[in-house]
Motif scaffolding. Structure first.
Motif, PDB file in Angstrom:
ATOM      1  N   ARG A   1     117.495 -10.140   2.481  1.00  0.00           N
ATOM      2  CA  ARG A   1     117.804  -9.148   1.595  1.00  0.00           C
ATOM      3  C   ARG A   1     116.587  -8.227   1.293  1.00  0.00           C
ATOM      4  NH1 ARG A   1     121.377 -12.849   1.476  1.00  0.00           N
ATOM      5  NH2 ARG A   1     123.235 -12.604   1.038  1.00  0.00           N
ATOM      6  N   THR A   2     115.843  -7.953   2.580  1.00  0.00           N
ATOM      7  CA  THR A   2     114.514  -7.206   2.074  1.00  0.00           C
ATOM      8  C   THR A   2     115.221  -5.664   2.007  1.00  0.00           C
ATOM      9  OG1 THR A   2     114.046  -7.149   4.261  1.00  0.00           O
ATOM     10  CG2 THR A   2     113.007  -9.051   2.911  1.00  0.00           C
ATOM     11  N   LEU A   3     114.016  -4.888   1.463  1.00  0.00           N
ATOM     12  CA  LEU A   3     114.514  -3.408   1.535  1.00  0.00           C
ATOM     13  C   LEU A   3     114.410  -2.887   2.749  1.00  0.00           C
ATOM     14  CD1 LEU A   3     113.107  -2.424  -1.964  1.00  0.00           C
ATOM     15  CD2 LEU A   3     115.532  -2.768  -1.417  1.00  0.00           C
ATOM     16  N   ARG A   4     114.957  -1.948   3.344  1.00  0.00           N
ATOM     17  CA  ARG A   4     114.829  -1.516   4.639  1.00  0.00           C
ATOM     18  C   ARG A   4     114.895   0.195   4.544  1.00  0.00           C
ATOM     19  NH1 ARG A   4     118.436  -5.290   5.338  1.00  0.00           N
ATOM     20  NH2 ARG A   4     120.193  -3.866   5.360  1.00  0.00           N
ATOM     21  N   ARG A   5     113.771   0.779   5.231  1.00  0.00           N
ATOM     22  CA  ARG A   5     113.813   2.205   4.785  1.00  0.00           C
ATOM     23  C   ARG A   5     114.610   2.916   5.915  1.00  0.00           C
ATOM     24  NH1 ARG A   5     108.991   5.571   3.474  1.00  0.00           N
ATOM     25  NH2 ARG A   5     108.345   3.531   2.749  1.00  0.00           N
ATOM     26  N   HIS A   6     115.558   3.776   5.422  1.00  0.00           N
ATOM     27  CA  HIS A   6     116.516   4.403   6.219  1.00  0.00           C
ATOM     28  C   HIS A   6     116.430   5.958   5.989  1.00  0.00           C
ATOM     29  CE1 HIS A   6     118.967   1.051   7.088  1.00  0.00           C
ATOM     30  NE2 HIS A   6     119.033   0.655   5.869  1.00  0.00           N
ATOM     31  N   ALA A   7     116.130   6.889   4.769  1.00  0.00           N
ATOM     32  CA  ALA A   7     116.133   7.910   4.696  1.00  0.00           C
ATOM     33  C   ALA A   7     114.468   8.410   4.765  1.00  0.00           C
ATOM     34  CB  ALA A   7     116.814   8.465   3.464  1.00  0.00           C
ATOM     35  N   ARG A   8     114.306   9.486   5.398  1.00  0.00           N
ATOM     36  CA  ARG A   8     113.013  10.186   5.477  1.00  0.00           C
ATOM     37  C   ARG A   8     112.853  11.064   4.231  1.00  0.00           C
ATOM     38  NH1 ARG A   8     111.857   6.680   8.828  1.00  0.00           N
ATOM     39  NH2 ARG A   8     112.506   6.610  11.155  1.00  0.00           N
ATOM     40  N   VAL A   9     111.672  11.437   4.258  1.00  0.00           N
ATOM     41  CA  VAL A   9     111.073  12.502   3.224  1.00  0.00           C
ATOM     42  C   VAL A   9     112.033  13.809   3.434  1.00  0.00           C
ATOM     43  CG1 VAL A   9     109.278  13.933   2.578  1.00  0.00           C
ATOM     44  CG2 VAL A   9     108.893  11.653   3.136  1.00  0.00           C
ATOM     45  N   LEU A  10     112.381  14.213   4.619  1.00  0.00           N
ATOM     46  CA  LEU A  10     113.150  15.528   4.674  1.00  0.00           C
ATOM     47  C   LEU A  10     114.674  15.260   4.373  1.00  0.00           C
ATOM     48  CD1 LEU A  10     113.248  18.371   5.930  1.00  0.00           C
ATOM     49  CD2 LEU A  10     114.174  17.525   8.036  1.00  0.00           C
ATOM     50  N   HIS A  11     115.463  14.007   4.588  1.00  0.00           N
ATOM     51  CA  HIS A  11     116.614  13.719   4.148  1.00  0.00           C
ATOM     52  C   HIS A  11     116.493  13.621   2.799  1.00  0.00           C
ATOM     53  CE1 HIS A  11     116.468  11.420   8.083  1.00  0.00           C
ATOM     54  NE2 HIS A  11     117.420  12.514   8.161  1.00  0.00           N
ATOM     55  N   LEU A  12     115.633  12.916   1.942  1.00  0.00           N
ATOM     56  CA  LEU A  12     115.707  12.947   0.488  1.00  0.00           C
ATOM     57  C   LEU A  12     115.377  14.277  -0.148  1.00  0.00           C
ATOM     58  CD1 LEU A  12     113.636   9.690  -0.051  1.00  0.00           C
ATOM     59  CD2 LEU A  12     116.075  10.103  -0.315  1.00  0.00           C
ATOM     60  N   TRP A  13     114.761  15.117   0.371  1.00  0.00           N
ATOM     61  CA  TRP A  13     114.393  16.758  -0.107  1.00  0.00           C
ATOM     62  C   TRP A  13     115.592  17.517   0.070  1.00  0.00           C
ATOM     63  CZ3 TRP A  13     114.917  21.101   2.697  1.00  0.00           C
ATOM     64  CH2 TRP A  13     114.404  22.149   1.859  1.00  0.00           C
ATOM     65  N   ALA A  14     116.385  17.441   1.141  1.00  0.00           N
ATOM     66  CA  ALA A  14     117.522  18.175   1.230  1.00  0.00           C
ATOM     67  C   ALA A  14     118.646  17.718   0.428  1.00  0.00           C
ATOM     68  CB  ALA A  14     118.022  18.038   2.788  1.00  0.00           C
ATOM     69  N   LEU A  15     118.542  16.160   0.093  1.00  0.00           N
ATOM     70  CA  LEU A  15     119.696  15.874  -0.848  1.00  0.00           C
ATOM     71  C   LEU A  15     119.329  16.316  -2.370  1.00  0.00           C
ATOM     72  CD1 LEU A  15     122.257  14.065  -1.085  1.00  0.00           C
ATOM     73  CD2 LEU A  15     120.554  12.137  -1.426  1.00  0.00           C
ATOM     74  N   GLY A  16     118.047  16.363  -2.670  1.00  0.00           N
ATOM     75  CA  GLY A  16     117.578  16.768  -4.081  1.00  0.00           C
ATOM     76  C   GLY A  16     117.968  18.306  -4.012  1.00  0.00           C
ATOM     77  N   VAL A  17     117.594  19.201  -3.145  1.00  0.00           N
ATOM     78  CA  VAL A  17     117.808  20.479  -3.039  1.00  0.00           C
ATOM     79  C   VAL A  17     119.508  20.895  -3.172  1.00  0.00           C
ATOM     80  CG1 VAL A  17     117.882  22.789  -1.744  1.00  0.00           C
ATOM     81  CG2 VAL A  17     115.615  21.365  -2.191  1.00  0.00           C
ATOM     82  N   ALA A  18     120.107  19.962  -2.488  1.00  0.00           N
ATOM     83  CA  ALA A  18     121.583  20.227  -2.551  1.00  0.00           C
ATOM     84  C   ALA A  18     122.263  19.758  -3.814  1.00  0.00           C
ATOM     85  CB  ALA A  18     122.067  19.424  -1.364  1.00  0.00           C
ATOM     86  N   ALA A  19     121.657  18.724  -4.310  1.00  0.00           N
ATOM     87  CA  ALA A  19     122.030  18.626  -5.686  1.00  0.00           C
ATOM     88  C   ALA A  19     121.688  19.528  -6.819  1.00  0.00           C
ATOM     89  CB  ALA A  19     121.294  17.245  -6.022  1.00  0.00           C
ATOM     90  N   VAL A  20     120.685  20.358  -6.713  1.00  0.00           N
ATOM     91  CA  VAL A  20     120.062  21.266  -7.682  1.00  0.00           C
ATOM     92  C   VAL A  20     121.112  22.436  -7.593  1.00  0.00           C
ATOM     93  CG1 VAL A  20     118.424  22.739  -8.318  1.00  0.00           C
ATOM     94  CG2 VAL A  20     117.762  20.457  -7.982  1.00  0.00           C
ATOM     95  N   ILE A  21     121.450  22.770  -6.204  1.00  0.00           N
ATOM     96  CA  ILE A  21     122.155  24.081  -6.052  1.00  0.00           C
ATOM     97  C   ILE A  21     123.550  23.769  -6.470  1.00  0.00           C
ATOM     98  CG2 ILE A  21     123.187  25.557  -4.240  1.00  0.00           C
ATOM     99  CD1 ILE A  21     120.221  25.128  -2.721  1.00  0.00           C
ATOM    100  N   SER A  22     124.456  22.707  -6.031  1.00  0.00           N
ATOM    101  CA  SER A  22     125.522  22.331  -6.539  1.00  0.00           C
ATOM    102  C   SER A  22     125.641  22.170  -8.005  1.00  0.00           C
ATOM    103  CB  SER A  22     126.274  21.414  -5.675  1.00  0.00           C
ATOM    104  OG  SER A  22     125.653  20.083  -6.009  1.00  0.00           O
ATOM    105  N   GLY A  23     124.772  21.597  -8.796  1.00  0.00           N
ATOM    106  CA  GLY A  23     124.760  21.341  -9.951  1.00  0.00           C
ATOM    107  C   GLY A  23     124.887  22.749 -10.640  1.00  0.00           C
ATOM    108  N   ASP A  24     124.136  23.796 -10.206  1.00  0.00           N
ATOM    109  CA  ASP A  24     124.293  25.085 -10.835  1.00  0.00           C
ATOM    110  C   ASP A  24     125.678  25.580 -10.558  1.00  0.00           C
ATOM    111  OD1 ASP A  24     121.608  25.066 -11.498  1.00  0.00           O
ATOM    112  OD2 ASP A  24     120.910  26.139  -9.722  1.00  0.00           O
ATOM    113  N   PHE A  25     126.211  25.427  -9.277  1.00  0.00           N
ATOM    114  CA  PHE A  25     127.483  25.823  -8.921  1.00  0.00           C
ATOM    115  C   PHE A  25     128.541  25.154  -9.839  1.00  0.00           C
ATOM    116  CE2 PHE A  25     131.239  25.958  -6.273  1.00  0.00           C
ATOM    117  CZ  PHE A  25     131.358  27.356  -6.224  1.00  0.00           C
ATOM    118  N   PHE A  26     128.598  23.855 -10.041  1.00  0.00           N
ATOM    119  CA  PHE A  26     129.471  23.495 -10.874  1.00  0.00           C
ATOM    120  C   PHE A  26     129.249  23.346 -12.432  1.00  0.00           C
ATOM    121  CE2 PHE A  26     130.389  21.312  -6.844  1.00  0.00           C
ATOM    122  CZ  PHE A  26     131.836  21.619  -6.516  1.00  0.00           C
TER     123      PHE A  26
END
Length: 147
Positions: free
Chosen positions: A16-41
């Motif tokens: 049950r050790t932690l494994r790295r799946h998402a890279r920096v670009l994935h997390l950045w894209a998810l954050g930007v999309a969350a901000v944009i859709s938060g504005d939309f909704f």
């Protein structure tokens, strides 16, 4: 109802050790999309429903709640130095049922957030595409500028 805890062996934790799946670009894209859709909704509907004063009140309440969350995590992190985030904190503080309910809530958050992002970004792209493709003034300007 009493709960019996058992101490797991080392092999339990090795699986049950932690494994790295998402890279920096994935997390950045998810954050930007969350901000944009938060504005939309959030902001568009909130301003029409509550106006400026309603949004300001919601902002003050959410700021107080977020500050409480940050202070709670800052207090619990050194006291409970183990992995698991909110689930492990809730399980330690409120027992197995508190941890279970918190784990379910976290899973719902992680499942529903990408779906919300897709709907929000789809709404933006749909509005942009309908304006670009079906607005005669916009398309005629495009045709004139291409020569």
């Amino acid at each position: 109802m009493p709960v019996n805890y058992s101490t797991p062996g080392d092999e339990y934790f090795e699986k049950r050790t932690l494994r790295r799946h998402a890279r920096v670009l994935h997390l950045w894209a998810l954050g930007v999309a969350a901000v944009i859709s938060g504005d939309f909704f959030g902001w568009n509907f909130g301003l029409t429903a509550g106006g400026f004063s309603g949004m300001l009140t919601a902002l003050i309440v959410m700021t107080a709640m977020y500050a409480g969350l940050c202070f709670s995590i800052a207090e619990m992190s050194p006291a409970l130095p183990h992995t698991g985030g909110a689930y492990s904190f809730a399980r330690t503080a409120m027992g197995p049922w508190g941890g279970y309910i918190t784990g379910l809530a976290e899973n719902m958050e992680y499942i529903l957030t990408p779906a919300t992002l897709v709907v929000g970004i789809g709404g933006y792209l749909g509005a942009l595409a309908s304006r670009c493709l079906f607005d005669s003034r916009f398309s005629s300007r495009l045709r004139r500028s291409s020569y």
